[in-house]
Write a protein that holds these residues in place. Structure first.
Motif, PDB file in Angstrom:
ATOM      1  N   MET A   1     -11.661 -22.446  -5.986  1.00  0.00           N
ATOM      2  CA  MET A   1     -10.324 -22.926  -6.017  1.00  0.00           C
ATOM      3  C   MET A   1     -10.063 -23.753  -4.979  1.00  0.00           C
ATOM      4  SD  MET A   1      -7.147 -20.167  -6.194  1.00  0.00           S
ATOM      5  CE  MET A   1      -5.485 -20.558  -7.099  1.00  0.00           C
ATOM      6  N   ASP A   2      -9.522 -24.905  -5.157  1.00  0.00           N
ATOM      7  CA  ASP A   2      -9.439 -26.081  -4.312  1.00  0.00           C
ATOM      8  C   ASP A   2      -8.093 -26.086  -3.601  1.00  0.00           C
ATOM      9  OD1 ASP A   2      -7.479 -27.178  -6.115  1.00  0.00           O
ATOM     10  OD2 ASP A   2      -8.568 -28.841  -6.461  1.00  0.00           O
ATOM     11  N   SER A   3      -8.003 -26.929  -2.601  1.00  0.00           N
ATOM     12  CA  SER A   3      -6.791 -26.513  -1.836  1.00  0.00           C
ATOM     13  C   SER A   3      -5.487 -27.123  -2.585  1.00  0.00           C
ATOM     14  CB  SER A   3      -6.748 -27.426  -0.570  1.00  0.00           C
ATOM     15  OG  SER A   3      -6.868 -28.980  -1.000  1.00  0.00           O
ATOM     16  N   ILE A   4      -5.491 -28.162  -3.328  1.00  0.00           N
ATOM     17  CA  ILE A   4      -4.136 -28.446  -4.266  1.00  0.00           C
ATOM     18  C   ILE A   4      -3.883 -27.104  -4.991  1.00  0.00           C
ATOM     19  CG2 ILE A   4      -3.173 -30.003  -5.875  1.00  0.00           C
ATOM     20  CD1 ILE A   4      -4.878 -32.239  -4.598  1.00  0.00           C
ATOM     21  N   ARG A   5      -4.539 -26.678  -5.754  1.00  0.00           N
ATOM     22  CA  ARG A   5      -4.461 -25.334  -6.599  1.00  0.00           C
ATOM     23  C   ARG A   5      -3.768 -24.186  -5.651  1.00  0.00           C
ATOM     24  NH1 ARG A   5      -4.578 -29.204  -9.402  1.00  0.00           N
ATOM     25  NH2 ARG A   5      -2.527 -28.657  -9.037  1.00  0.00           N
ATOM     26  N   ILE A   6      -4.400 -24.162  -4.718  1.00  0.00           N
ATOM     27  CA  ILE A   6      -3.887 -23.189  -3.847  1.00  0.00           C
ATOM     28  C   ILE A   6      -2.496 -23.406  -3.272  1.00  0.00           C
ATOM     29  CG2 ILE A   6      -4.311 -21.785  -1.584  1.00  0.00           C
ATOM     30  CD1 ILE A   6      -7.091 -22.197  -1.983  1.00  0.00           C
ATOM     31  N   LEU A   7      -2.290 -24.647  -3.036  1.00  0.00           N
ATOM     32  CA  LEU A   7      -0.736 -25.152  -2.699  1.00  0.00           C
ATOM     33  C   LEU A   7       0.251 -24.757  -3.618  1.00  0.00           C
ATOM     34  CD1 LEU A   7       0.879 -26.576  -0.505  1.00  0.00           C
ATOM     35  CD2 LEU A   7       0.311 -28.718  -1.477  1.00  0.00           C
ATOM     36  N   GLU A   8      -0.187 -25.143  -4.771  1.00  0.00           N
ATOM     37  CA  GLU A   8       0.664 -24.761  -5.916  1.00  0.00           C
ATOM     38  C   GLU A   8       1.229 -23.246  -6.057  1.00  0.00           C
ATOM     39  OE1 GLU A   8       0.796 -25.886 -10.686  1.00  0.00           O
ATOM     40  OE2 GLU A   8      -0.965 -25.367  -9.780  1.00  0.00           O
ATOM     41  N   LYS A   9       0.005 -22.385  -5.655  1.00  0.00           N
ATOM     42  CA  LYS A   9       0.541 -21.199  -5.690  1.00  0.00           C
ATOM     43  C   LYS A   9       1.513 -20.894  -4.340  1.00  0.00           C
ATOM     44  CE  LYS A   9      -2.169 -19.365  -9.214  1.00  0.00           C
ATOM     45  NZ  LYS A   9      -1.686 -18.464 -10.031  1.00  0.00           N
ATOM     46  N   LEU A  10       1.015 -21.170  -3.261  1.00  0.00           N
ATOM     47  CA  LEU A  10       1.772 -20.865  -2.067  1.00  0.00           C
ATOM     48  C   LEU A  10       3.287 -21.536  -2.204  1.00  0.00           C
ATOM     49  CD1 LEU A  10      -0.566 -21.819   0.669  1.00  0.00           C
ATOM     50  CD2 LEU A  10      -0.245 -19.376  -0.481  1.00  0.00           C
ATOM     51  N   ILE A  11       3.612 -22.734  -2.741  1.00  0.00           N
ATOM     52  CA  ILE A  11       4.964 -23.080  -2.952  1.00  0.00           C
ATOM     53  C   ILE A  11       5.658 -22.450  -3.765  1.00  0.00           C
ATOM     54  CG2 ILE A  11       6.327 -25.026  -3.829  1.00  0.00           C
ATOM     55  CD1 ILE A  11       4.130 -27.166  -2.960  1.00  0.00           C
TER      56      ILE A  11
END
Length: 389
Positions: A1-11
């Motif tokens: 899971m890359d950082s951008i997909r994780i960021l999407e979850k966090l936001i």
């Protein structure tokens, strides 16, 4: 899971400081657990929020800690044109509340943790996520208390606040205080027979401005900051019930942001003397006149030596040739003071994009942070660290 997909979850988690962050912490804990990484959860006293700490690699060795806060500032009163708790990707930018400050770094740090879980690290990678940073670096203190009791303290801390991936070695300290100005109420038709607390408050603010003028003219200097001297700022004044009532109370919230050479408590002592003088003059009208000042929050500045091994190490990860100091406060000063852990601030995005409508971080900044942390993982695997033994 890359950082951008994780960021999407966090936001997508609306972790405004006034609200809970437990759903985000649960998501992070479950994500790490799925990759075999155990977490320590340190709950707030009311159980409404929590910090998270995780270690990947040998637990008996000091490691490198990646530090980030999970809370974000409110969106109230801001004119957003895009969803605030939903990531929008457009023209190389990732929009959403907290994208720059500082879920972008948290996402990169989590992506690095997932990669680290598949590696054999000789030196551990540590992750520290806190709450209530935006309201005065409050939540992290219980996490620091836990680390103070641990067998090993972090060898190095990277606080990932947005610096455009520049290596920051310092920030100012902050002392927040509240002055309660006490007058005497009365009918506004007989105002001269009462003591207007707002007038006391205005006199007090004028005194603060004189203190600021002296600091700007004669105070200590640190040319690495945009504002090279200690600043005094009034942020709020609350008073009054109705126009035809002379108010008997006026509350003034102010702060001192100090360069390293200045002691904010000594500055506050001078402010208290000015307050006492103002109240004494007003007591000729109302003996009960007073200006009481209480400290509401304080955190130390950060001033890591530019020549230190820690700074050289982080510069080698980013390829930087120079360092900066940042105007905003971070949890880094607490890590440095309370854990004696060498600390730098370095993260993706710009503080100019935080705390405003349509906050964003660029994909390019995220990739640069990913690259820095990829290099860090290789150093951890090879045990190539400042002071490692």
């Amino acid at each position: 899971m890359d950082s951008i997909r994780i960021l999407e979850k966090l936001i997508a988690f609306p972790t405004v400081s006034r609200d809970s962050n437990l759903d985000l912490i649960s998501y992070v804990a479950n994500l790490l657990d799925a990759h075999g990484v155990a977490c320590q959860i340190i709950q707030s006293e009311d159980g409404h929020k929590a910090n998270l700490f995780a270690t990947i690699g040998p637990a008996v060795t000091s490691g490198v800690m990646l530090s980030g806060h999970t809370d974000v500032v409110p969106i109230d009163g801001q004119n957003w044109t895009l969803p605030f708790f939903e990531m929008t990707e457009r023209d190389g930018r990732l929009y959403g509340r907290g994208a720059a400050d500082m879920k972008g770094f948290v996402a990169c740090a989590l992506a690095a943790c997932l990669k680290a879980s598949k590696m054999t690290l000789k030196t551990p990678l540590q992750l520290a996520l806190s709450y209530d940073e935006e309201i005065g670096c409050i939540g992290v203190r219980s996490l620091i208390g836990m680390l103070q009791l641990a067998p090993q303290r972090p060898l190095l801390c990277i606080v990932g606040e947005p610096t455009d991936m520049q290596v920051a070695t310092g920030h100012k300290g902050k002392l927040a205080a509240r002055a309660l100005c006490k007058g005497r109420e009365g009918h506004s038709a007989l105002a001269p027979l009462a003591l207007n607390a707002i007038h006391l408050g205005c006199d007090f603010v004028a005194a603060l401005r004189r203190v600021q003028d002296r600091l700007a003219r004669d105070g200590a200097r640190d040319g690495d900051y945009d504002i090279a001297y200690t600043t005094v700022h009034v942020g709020k004044m609350n008073a009054g019930v109705a126009l035809n009532i002379v108010p008997n109370l006026c509350q003034v919230d102010f702060e001192i942001r100090n360069v390293g050479a200045d002691n904010p408590h000594e500055i506050l002592d001078g402010v208290r003397e000015e307050a006492a003088r103002i109240a004494a003059e007003a007591s000729t009208i109302a003996p009960e006149a007073a200006i009481d000042i209480d400290i509401t929050n304080t955190y130390p500045g950060l001033d890591t030596p530019v020549s230190s091994q820690a700074v050289a190490f982080v510069k080698s990860l980013t390829g930087a040739n120079n360092t900066i100091k940042v105007a905003f406060g971070t949890e880094g000063g607490l890590f440095s003071r309370d854990l004696s852990t060498p600390t730098v601030v370095c993260g993706p995005g710009s503080t100019a994009q935080g705390h405003k409508p349509d906050e964003f971080i660029s994909v390019e900044q995220m990739r640069r942070c990913d690259d820095m942390l990829e290099k860090l993982l290789q150093r951890l695997a090879d045990h190539q660290l400042p002071g490692a033994h």
